[in-house]
Design a protein around this motif. Structure first.
Motif, PDB file in Angstrom:
ATOM      1  N   GLU A  42       0.797  -1.229   0.000  1.00 18.61           N
ATOM      2  CA  GLU A  42       0.000   0.000   0.000  1.00 18.61           C
ATOM      3  C   GLU A  42       0.825   1.272   0.000  1.00 18.61           C
ATOM      4  O   GLU A  42       0.438   2.271  -0.604  1.00 18.61           O
ATOM      5  N   HIS A  52      -3.356   3.302  -8.057  1.00 21.80           N
ATOM      6  CA  HIS A  52      -3.925   2.241  -8.896  1.00 21.80           C
ATOM      7  C   HIS A  52      -4.668   2.850 -10.085  1.00 21.80           C
ATOM      8  O   HIS A  52      -5.504   2.193 -10.698  1.00 21.80           O
ATOM      9  N   GLN A  77     -16.805   2.983  -5.039  1.00 22.06           N
ATOM     10  CA  GLN A  77     -15.404   2.939  -4.606  1.00 22.06           C
ATOM     11  C   GLN A  77     -15.052   1.497  -4.277  1.00 22.06           C
ATOM     12  O   GLN A  77     -14.938   1.113  -3.106  1.00 22.06           O
ATOM     13  N   GLY A 122     -12.300  -0.107  -5.370  1.00 25.49           N
ATOM     14  CA  GLY A 122     -10.873  -0.378  -5.468  1.00 25.49           C
ATOM     15  C   GLY A 122     -10.434  -0.844  -6.844  1.00 25.49           C
ATOM     16  O   GLY A 122      -9.356  -1.446  -6.987  1.00 25.49           O
ATOM     17  N   SER A 148      -8.891  -0.740 -10.567  1.00 23.24           N
ATOM     18  CA  SER A 148      -7.797  -0.006 -11.189  1.00 23.24           C
ATOM     19  C   SER A 148      -8.310   0.808 -12.367  1.00 23.24           C
ATOM     20  O   SER A 148      -9.461   0.666 -12.803  1.00 23.24           O
TER      21      SER A 148
END
Length: 832
Positions: free
Chosen positions: A32, A101, A727, A729, A731
């Motif tokens: 992260e 990302h 949201q 995650g 890419s």
């Protein structure tokens, strides 16, 4: 985050001179975040003055300026104030940064083929402060010393030659002065192929799961690289100065490539996993040469501010095509430009967002991004060809050499560049640059012929300048004519008035096909006369000049978009001429335009099935007679795979049965078939997962998302919309592929409720998606429901004052395409 303004940049560069950066990155802190320590040395012309440094950190641990500690809490909105500067200064910042990302900053991606992670830096425009503390503007250049700590099984590449000084520790050789956005680091378990040419160490690199295509394509990549080096060394008279030359094929890259000195990054789709057409190899070769030309124009000499971005891109666009034609096997590169790059640029010119090539003052960095389009690239390159016609090639190259020499390792402006060309040529470019560089839009060129018994009585070229953007552009180009495949006329001319007589055509036979700008030397809308349009079905395939055929197809595409050419006429010409086409760029690109643009945008929905059937018949006919394994065979197979409604054929191809020769193990081809099946409801999510299991790679996962989003049922659409706009995650690439599949539907009713949601949900994504990535999502996800209601909602959204610059620009362009479709359907819908 605040965007740097031009006024602020001028103030800071007048005050500060950056002398060096030392950047220490710790990439061994998990998936992260990473550690970043920056030591930047700089001078201040007015000791005691204040300034600021750019910093976009997850957290800031320590800051010191000239030995005194600063409070990390002072960093506000991406800026750290620097007060009471000395004549000589050292700023040291230790911070924790977040991997991205969305393709900006230091991007980290996991390859599902082996669950290994890869990192690359893409610091274009304003992403550098998310990697290291810096004075982030293009005219504050400095050399870099970079150290990287990485997991033990990773390698590290960057702008300077990398050496491993200990377990997991890498040092990069000190660079020449670089703009902040050129600094990059690529790290991960990359696999490599290395070579050397003319004393320059070379390397190509990719994810471990792409070892086979990397090694298969390495020889060709090196060949284009070496030929480009030799060509540019001879042309510019300045040797490449950045040491080693690495080309890294990285995952989830937003653009085609980025010209980081010594470490160019490319989208890894260029390492074709399966079969590739010749034009795909040409496109890759062009990108290799394009990025290399930036080593001189962009890297050695960098624009002073973003409004001169065209100096980078127009030059590289022109030089890469010139290099391919003069130094490689891809001698048809300008044909490819006509049917790919210029079609893209003409689309940008048709939009309300059109702008001049140069001279548009970007008041801040983010607004500059909105002019990073087909005008900056394709129109700029065409403009340079006209400049060469105006001043002479030798004089142009002499001016370029002088400009590069005078501004080496510094910055240049439009005025600097034009002054160098004026000095070399002895010509005043004031009026020329006003017309070509500083005025938006394009002229329309046509030829009017008066016939007398099959003989040309008179011929006049008409140059029409846009009424709302008048310009007096001189055009150097040619007019040519053919009858039954025989060239019966060709005249070179320079048009500098609204009417120009072509006396050379008088007394000759009237051609069946008469084409202005036949060699595509200028930038203009080509208007074909009625007799030529009527004769294209029989005449176009017989024309032996592939450059001229590309110009005809470009004019037809332009005419369809402008509601001056009936899409029915386009499809009639496609039926007659496309199956006989021999140039790979024309063959593949025209098929793509027909399938993905002409039919879904301009043909009314009720007629689209019949239109796709026409395309399928043309593809099937070509596939049956094409030599297996050739570009013709592959282009035809792809068209059939995307347009066929033959369930038995599609299911057998998806299962690997009865495939055309050369496609037996081609996973990318299988996904074309699966997407067709998915959009017709002939497979379900479980089937798609099964196909994904056969292609458990990054690209396989993306294609599976697109196919799931294409499924024609409410549950699939609801899932895809949440994955896209929530949201979740996802890419940058995952969002684009979800958007590509979403609007596929057997009728508008299935997706109608999402039209209004698009105009609220997608702009809101600017809260968590970077501008570069979101600008693509906005375009791809734009509703494919072509109604007046969509147009109304679109106009209301564009009028909002809370949109980010990237969202607003993409909405304007997508809205323009919607209105083109509505205008065409209104004009020709009944006929189709």
């Amino acid at each position: 985050m605040r965007s740097l303004t031009l006024a602020e940049a001028r103030e800071r560069s007048s005050l500060l001179t950056v002398t060096s950066y030392a950047v220490d990155l710790d990439l061994d802190q998990g998936a992260e975040v990473f550690g970043s320590r920056t030591s930047v040395r700089f001078t201040c012309a007015q000791p005691g003055a204040d300034s600021w440094v750019d910093l976009k950190a997850r957290s800031v641990e320590t800051i010191s300026l000239n030995g005194r500690s600063l409070d990390p809490a002072d960093v506000v909105d991406g800026r750290l104030p620097l007060r009471d500067l000395a004549a000589d200064n050292e700023l040291v910042v230790a911070a924790t940064m977040a991997y991205s990302h969305d393709g900006q900053g230091l991007h980290r991606a996991t390859d599902p083929a082996d669950d290994r992670d890869y990192v690359y830096g893409h610091l274009f425009l304003d992403a550098a402060p998310s990697v290291y503390a810096c004075f982030d503007q293009p005219d504050l250049k400095a050399p870099y010393d970079v150290t990287v700590r990485a997991p033990l099984d990773w390698i590290v590449l960057g702008n300077g030659a990398a050496t491993q000084s200990g377990a997991g520790t890498w040092h990069l050789e000190t660079t020449k002065p670089l703009a902040t956005y050129f600094m990059t680091v690529c790290a991960g378990p990359y696999v490599s192929v290395r070579d050397e040419h003319d004393g320059i160490p070379l390397g190509v690199h990719a994810r471990a799961s792409l070892r086979e295509p990397l090694e298969r394509h390495a020889a060709e990549l090196f060949d284009v690289t070496k030929r480009s080096f030799d060509y540019f060394h001879g042309l510019f008279g300045i040797r490449y100065p950045f040491g080693e030359y690495h080309q890294v094929f990285v995952p989830e890259f937003n653009a085609g490539a980025m010209e980081n000195p010594g470490c160019v990054t490319f989208r890894d789709q260029y390492l074709y996993r399966g079969a590739a057409t010749r034009d795909e190899l040409l496109t890759r070769a062009n990108t290799v040469s394009h990025e290399m030309s930036h080593m001189w124009f962009g890297d050695i000499v960098t624009m002073k501010w973003w409004d001169d971005l065209w100096l980078n891109e127009s030059f590289a666009e022109y030089m890469s095509h010139r290099c391919l034609v003069d130094a490689t096997e891809f001698t048809d590169a300008w044909v490819d430009s006509s049917i790919v790059r210029k079609v893209w640029g003409y689309g940008a010119e048709r939009s309300p967002s059109t702008h001049p090539v140069a001279g548009v003052e970007a008041l801040d960095a983010q607004s500059a991004l909105q002019n990073f389009d087909g005008i900056s690239y394709a129109k700029g390159a065409a403009t340079l060809r006209q400049l060469i016609a105006y001043v002479g090639d030798d004089q142009f190259i002499a001016g370029v050499r002088a400009y590069l020499t005078d501004k080496s390792y510094g910055n240049g402006t439009l005025a600097d560049f034009l002054a160098a060309i004026e000095t070399a040529s002895g010509k005043d470019l004031t009026s020329w640059s006003r017309a070509w560089l500083l005025t938006a839009d394009r002229d329309t060129l046509s030829v009017e012929v008066q016939e007398q018994g099959g003989v040309v009585g008179s011929a006049v070229v008409h140059r029409e300048s846009p009424a709302d953007r008048p310009a007096d552009r001189p055009h150097a180009f040619d007019v040519a004519g053919w009858t039954d495949g025989r060239e019966v006329a060709r005249v070179r001319t320079t048009v500098s008035a609204d009417e120009t007589v072509l006396a050379e055509l008088e007394g000759g036979p009237v051609p069946a096909l008469l084409l202005p700008n036949a060699s595509d030397l200028t930038w203009a809308r080509v208007r074909l006369d009625d007799a030529t349009v009527a004769g294209l079905r029989e005449q176009l395939a017989q024309v032996p000049d592939e450059q001229a055929r590309a110009v005809v197809w470009s004019a037809l595409v332009d005419g369809v978009h402008g509601a001056t050419v009936d899409p029915r006429d386009f499809l009639d010409v496609f039926d007659a001429a496309w199956p006989l086409e021999t140039n790979s760029s024309i063959l593949t690109r025209v098929a793509s335009y027909a399938e993905h643009r002409v039919v879904p945008f301009f043909v009314p929905r009720a007629e689209q099935a019949d239109a796709l059937a026409r395309l399928n018949r043309a593809g099937t006919a070509l596939l049956e007679r094409a030599t297996p394994g050739t570009t013709e065979s592959l282009a035809a197979a792809r068209l059939v795979a995307g347009t066929s409604d033959d369930e038995a054929l599609l299911q057998s191809w998806a299962d690997g049965q009865g495939l055309p020769a050369g496609l037996e193990d081609d996973g990318d081809f299988r996904w074309i078939v699966v997407r067709n099946l998915a959009s017709r409801g002939l497979v379900d999510a479980g089937d798609i997962d099964a196909f994904r299991a056969k292609d458990d790679t990054l690209q396989g996962g993306l294609n599976a998302l697109m196919c799931r989003a294409s499924l024609p049922d409410p549950e699939a659409k609801a899932w895809a919309w949440q994955q896209l706009t929530g949201q979740e995650g996802r890419s940058n690439y995952e969002m684009v592929h979800l958007a590509r599949g979403f609007w596929a539907a057997p009728d508008d009713a299935l997706v109608a409720d999402y039209v209004s949601r698009y105009f609220t949900d997608v702009p809101a994504m600017s809260g968590w998606v970077g501008e570069d990535a979101l600008s693509r999502v906005v375009l791809v996800a734009y509703p494919r429901v072509f109604t007046d209601e969509t147009a109304r909602l679109s106009a209301e959204t564009i009028a909002r004052d809370d949109l980010t610059p990237a969202v607003h620009r993409s909405l304007v362009d997508a809205d323009a395409e919607l209105r083109e479709a509505l205008a065409s359907r209104a004009a020709f819908g009944a006929a189709v």
